[in-house]
Every structure is written in C-alpha cells, then in structure tokens.
Design a protein around this motif. Structure first.
Motif, PDB file in Angstrom:
ATOM      1  N   LEU A   7       0.849  -1.204   0.000  1.00 31.63           N
ATOM      2  CA  LEU A   7       0.000   0.000   0.000  1.00 31.63           C
ATOM      3  C   LEU A   7       0.874   1.239   0.000  1.00 31.63           C
ATOM      4  O   LEU A   7       1.893   1.300   0.693  1.00 31.63           O
ATOM      5  N   THR A   9       0.420   5.640   0.020  1.00 31.76           N
ATOM      6  CA  THR A   9      -0.373   6.870  -0.022  1.00 31.76           C
ATOM      7  C   THR A   9       0.528   7.996  -0.507  1.00 31.76           C
ATOM      8  O   THR A   9       1.718   8.046  -0.181  1.00 31.76           O
ATOM      9  N   GLY A  54     -11.307   2.903   4.472  1.00 29.95           N
ATOM     10  CA  GLY A  54     -12.541   3.214   3.753  1.00 29.95           C
ATOM     11  C   GLY A  54     -13.616   3.854   4.609  1.00 29.95           C
ATOM     12  O   GLY A  54     -14.742   4.056   4.151  1.00 29.95           O
ATOM     13  N   TYR A  64      -2.518   3.739  -3.591  1.00 29.47           N
ATOM     14  CA  TYR A  64      -2.314   2.586  -4.478  1.00 29.47           C
ATOM     15  C   TYR A  64      -2.211   1.334  -3.615  1.00 29.47           C
ATOM     16  O   TYR A  64      -1.483   1.307  -2.618  1.00 29.47           O
ATOM     17  N   TYR A  65      -2.967   0.314  -4.008  1.00 32.34           N
ATOM     18  CA  TYR A  65      -3.017  -0.939  -3.252  1.00 32.34           C
ATOM     19  C   TYR A  65      -2.726  -2.089  -4.207  1.00 32.34           C
ATOM     20  O   TYR A  65      -3.395  -2.228  -5.239  1.00 32.34           O
ATOM     21  N   ASN A  68      -2.434  -1.004  -7.829  1.00 31.83           N
ATOM     22  CA  ASN A  68      -3.563  -0.380  -8.511  1.00 31.83           C
ATOM     23  C   ASN A  68      -4.104   0.801  -7.715  1.00 31.83           C
ATOM     24  O   ASN A  68      -4.005   0.829  -6.489  1.00 31.83           O
ATOM     25  N   TYR A  70      -6.485   2.999  -5.620  1.00 30.32           N
ATOM     26  CA  TYR A  70      -7.354   2.482  -4.549  1.00 30.32           C
ATOM     27  C   TYR A  70      -8.076   3.640  -3.879  1.00 30.32           C
ATOM     28  O   TYR A  70      -7.451   4.590  -3.416  1.00 30.32           O
ATOM     29  N   ASN A  71      -9.408   3.572  -3.844  1.00 29.61           N
ATOM     30  CA  ASN A  71     -10.188   4.640  -3.210  1.00 29.61           C
ATOM     31  C   ASN A  71     -11.495   4.052  -2.680  1.00 29.61           C
ATOM     32  O   ASN A  71     -12.564   4.246  -3.265  1.00 29.61           O
ATOM     33  N   PRO A  72     -11.437   3.318  -1.546  1.00 32.37           N
ATOM     34  CA  PRO A  72     -12.627   2.639  -1.031  1.00 32.37           C
ATOM     35  C   PRO A  72     -13.687   3.626  -0.554  1.00 32.37           C
ATOM     36  O   PRO A  72     -13.370   4.656   0.029  1.00 32.37           O
ATOM     37  N   GLU A  77     -16.186  -2.164   1.639  1.00 33.03           N
ATOM     38  CA  GLU A  77     -15.417  -2.258   0.388  1.00 33.03           C
ATOM     39  C   GLU A  77     -13.940  -2.480   0.682  1.00 33.03           C
ATOM     40  O   GLU A  77     -13.272  -3.278   0.025  1.00 33.03           O
ATOM     41  N   GLY A  78     -13.437  -1.752   1.701  1.00 35.81           N
ATOM     42  CA  GLY A  78     -12.038  -1.937   2.092  1.00 35.81           C
ATOM     43  C   GLY A  78     -11.761  -3.357   2.528  1.00 35.81           C
ATOM     44  O   GLY A  78     -10.747  -3.960   2.160  1.00 35.81           O
ATOM     45  N   ASN A  81     -11.555  -5.826  -0.194  1.00 35.32           N
ATOM     46  CA  ASN A  81     -10.271  -5.725  -0.889  1.00 35.32           C
ATOM     47  C   ASN A  81      -9.114  -6.302  -0.076  1.00 35.32           C
ATOM     48  O   ASN A  81      -8.005  -6.421  -0.588  1.00 35.32           O
TER      49      ASN A  81
END
Length: 497
Positions: A7, A9, A54, A64-65, A68, A70-72, A77-78, A81
């Motif tokens: 991950l 940020t 999230g 990015y997670y 890819n 990533y924006n939960p 949703e988090g 994932n």
C-alpha cells in the motif's frame, strides 16, 4: 512501484472545518511489515488509517493498493479488498447475538428465500472463534453477556480472515487483557510471517519497540520521521512526537509511600456476584493501586466503590457516610473515571463544555442560575491544563480523538476538585506527553491530601505511581506491595496468573 510495497499513499490531505487533520501525508507499507504509527492525540494517526480502511475519504491525494489505484467508499469495500481495521472505540452492536455481530453485513451468506439460517451462522461463527483460540466466548450468546474486553476480541474475529492482506490495529491493546494482548501479538506476527502487513497504532512505547519493525511518527497531521528497529529509542521518539524534550521524569521519583491515618473510603465485607466478603481501605493522601488480569474483579471494585453497582451484602463508606449510589458518591466529594469512557464517562452528543462542567454545576449555581463567567473560566482552565485539542468548547465530544475524549473524562472530575478519585485505567489511549501531565497531576493531588484509587492493567503505572498495590486474582486480593525502588514486574506477576 516496488514489488514489496502493498500500500502506498501520496499527498493525503484531510480537513475538518478549520482543523487540518492530515497534510500531504505519503507513506509506503511493505509486505511482511509491522508498521507502528505514533503521535500525540490529534496528530492524525486514526484519520490516516480510517481513510485507508474506507471509513472516510481524503480531500486530496492518491492511494495505491497492490499496484492499482485504490479509493474505497466504505469499510465493507475496504475489507472486501483485504484491508481490515479494528477500531479504537466500541465496534460491536448491542442486543444481538455474538454470531450476528461476527457476520454483520454478510448475512446473505446464510440466507435462502429470505430466511436466515441462524443455526448455520452460529456454527460457522463458533468455528471462527475457536480458530483464534478464544475459549471464553460462545457464538450463540447475546453480545450483552460480554464485557468491553471480550467485545474487542470479537471485533478481531469479525474483521480478520484468510483474505486479509493489511490489518489496522487502532489502540486496541489498551482495551484488552494480558491474554487478549498475547493473542493479538501472535496474530499479527503470524500475518507478517505470511507476507501480509500490519499497521499498529499505540501510545505504549514499550509495546511499539517490542512489536514493530518500522515506526512512523506523526505530529500535527504531518509525518516528522520514520525509524527502523535499530533506530528506535524512547527519548528520540518522545522528542519527535511532541517537538521538544519532555525530560526523563515520567512517574514519581520519590519512594516515600507514606499517607495519612484517616480512612476516606472503605469497602466492608462487600459481596457482589463472584466478589465475596471483600475489604479494602483508602487513606487520606494515599495512591492505592489495584491490579490484576482481566476477570480478576478489579474493575468491579471501582464500580462498587462509586455506587454504580450496589453490593448484595456489606457497605461502602466515605468520610460523609454510606455510599448508596453514584449520586451520593458525588455529593460525598467522590469522582469516578471509567475505563469505558463512551458508555460510562461521557455524553458523546454533548459539547466539551457541557461534559467538563456537568459534575460541577451545583457549585457554579447561585440562586438557581449558572454563572456563564465561572462556567467558561472552569472549562478554559481544564482545556489548557490537559491540552485538550478542540476547535472550541462547544464542539461535540464525539468529534474528538480517543485520547482527547479521555482527557475530557479526566478533566470533568479534576475541575470539580474531588477529594476521593477512583480512576479505572485513566491514561488509556492518551499520548506520552499527556500521560506525563496526568501523572504529575495525580502526584500533586496526593500532596494536597486527596485520595486516589488507581485501577490499572499496566504494572509500570502501578509501580511508578502507587503507595500501596493490591493485586487481585479470582475476585480477591492475593498480595499487597508497598512502594519500593526495588519493586519490579516480576515480583508481582506470579500473584496475578
């Protein structure tokens, strides 16, 4: 992007009105890493991890997670994932079963033709509980059967599964017993060994030094440094957190455990549930510590002493007479700081001002009117004394960080100038700078002749602050210790286990 980064940020910024909670925060979490996050209350730790999980969205920045974007949009949703978070505050729902809590939001798994197969849900929930080696909890029971500590264990069971790639632990250990902490440590080390990652938030420096591989320090919403295992040093971390050297004085430096002869609070042959014929005396100018493992009965003693739980037999007495209930206790000059601040200590929908002045209202009243001047003066003094981070005194308490909530629960009783203070884990969830200030305040109270019953799960806190320590096991005092420079954790532990 490096392959071992799970991950990342980039430039995460988040504001709440005029308050900048995060400012351009960039961090990389790697495979097999236990990453510690530390900072003063309100430094941005929980805000950052809540965005990753999230719970809320950033105002700007990118994440990015697994390579890819990533924006939960939600914690569900988090979690789908593979990013799970154990919240600092209570995260279970009352009045439903343990099994229903574990599978909250995933009931569809057990639903056919609109009917939930409760039996299958309970069976699978129990299997998950057993896999965590938790023997004290049954999936079929109502959640209300269990206390705060067991509920935190259930949150771990609920959020962690085979698909979890990143586990966020937000101040969870402060709510856990010794056994619960060991269970959590075992889990996060297992995850790291499997190439997964853990983000671990704690104010306990010893815990961070023991558990974490890397430590990131935040101050005022910004990252001020990152330390490897080899670079971690208590004095360096403290200075990075607060921006200054706070010195070595943390606990009391004297070993004079003397106190007055006058008994200010006593429990006499008290019986309440498993607690039988219990006796204890607190004296004027004494800091009396009570310690033990979860389920030892030490938290029950505090609630009984303040009149929240009424004993079946026996009496609780203060200098002004029998303590029949908490209202009487307050009239007798007593105060109670609860371990479970959200349930017992604070009005979460109330303002900082309303919470701080509540016990003191009878003393601010004159001819049925409250003096706004005195009220404001009292509130501003407590906000300044405890460095409560708030936009204004009218801000709702539920908008504060966990540590600042704890400061409010502490401040409402110190503002009242209570003479007998029952403190159940009073420094839970507060940073080292505030802990230091609280300990100095407790020491000052002792010198002023006030009496403090300090219930704590931290042996270092008991040894560092108390004149006497009563260690409980199986709802009775097994051993008492007096203040001494030679007293150590190992002297005490054998009487707890």
């Amino acid at each position: 992007m490096e392959m071992d980064i799970i991950l990342e940020t980039k430039g995460i910024t988040k504001t709440f009105g005029p308050t900048v909670a995060l400012k351009n925060v960039s961090i990389s979490i790697r495979s097999g890493e236990i990453r510690g996050l530390i900072g003063e209350n309100g430094s941005g730790k929980s805000t950052l991890t809540s965005i990753i999980a999230g719970m809320q969205e950033a105002d700007s920045g990118e994440m990015y997670y697994l390579g890819n974007a990533y924006n939960p949009k939600s914690m569900i949703e988090g979690q789908k994932n593979g990013i799970s978070m154990i919240l600092q505050e209570a995260g279970t729902i009352s009045n439903i079963s343990v099994a229903q809590n574990i599978f909250l939001g995933n009931e569809r798994k057990f639903t056919k033709l609109g009917i939930v197969n409760r039996k299958q849900m309970i069976k699978e929930a129990q299997s998950r509980i057993d896999s965590f080696e938790i023997s004290s909890i049954k999936a079929s029971d109502r959640i209300n059967t269990y206390g705060f500590e067991d509920r935190k264990l259930l949150e771990i069971v609920r959020v962690v599964n085979d698909d979890t790639e990143i586990l966020i632990v937000d101040e969870t250990t402060t709510a856990l017993s010794h056994e619960g902490r060991e269970l959590l440590y075992k889990l996060i080390r297992k995850m790291a060994s499997e190439g997964k990652a853990v983000i671990f938030i704690s104010h306990d420096l010893d815990e961070l030094l023991e558990v974490c591989d890397v430590l990131t320090v935040l101050r005022d919403g910004e990252i001020v440094g990152e330390l490897s295992k080899e670079e971690m040093n208590v004095s360096i971390i403290r200075k990075m957190m607060v921006g200054r050297d706070i010195g070595d004085k943390y606990y009391r430096t004297d070993y004079n455990g003397s106190f007055g002869d006058e008994v200010t609070l006593s429990l006499n042959n008290v019986s309440y549930g498993p607690l039988k014929n219990f006796n204890i005396e607190l004296h004027k100018g004494e800091i009396l510590g009570i310690g033990g493992l979860s389920g030892s009965g030490m938290h029950d003693v505090g609630r009984i002493a303040f009149g929240i739980d009424k004993p079946m037999y026996g009496t609780v007495n203060s200098l002004k007479g029998k303590v029949l209930n908490s209202r009487k206790a307050i009239q007798h000059g007593m105060a109670y700081i609860s371990k479970d601040r959200d349930t017992d200590a604070l009005i979460l929908q109330g303002s900082v001002k309303d919470n701080l002045v509540l016990p003191s209202l009878p003393y601010l009243e004159k001819i049925f009117l409250i003096s706004p001047f005195k009220e404001k003066k009292l509130v501003m003094e407590e906000i300044k004394k405890l460095s409560i981070k708030t936009n204004h005194m009218s801000q709702d308490v539920n908008q504060l960080s966990g540590g600042n909530k704890q400061k409010v629960s502490f401040g409402k009783w110190t503002a009242m100038n209570s003479q007998v203070l029952i403190m159940d884990c009073p420094t839970r969830g507060v940073d080292i700078g505030v802990k230091q200030a609280m300990y100095q305040l407790i020491e000052t109270m002792k010198k002023e002749g006030k009496s403090i019953l300090l219930i704590s799960e931290e042996l270092s806190e008991l040894i560092g602050m108390c004149d006497r320590i009563a260690i409980m096991k199986d709802f009775e005092v097994k051993k008492e210790f007096i203040r001494s420079a030679e007293l150590s954790d190992s002297d005490i532990i054998e009487y707890m286990i």
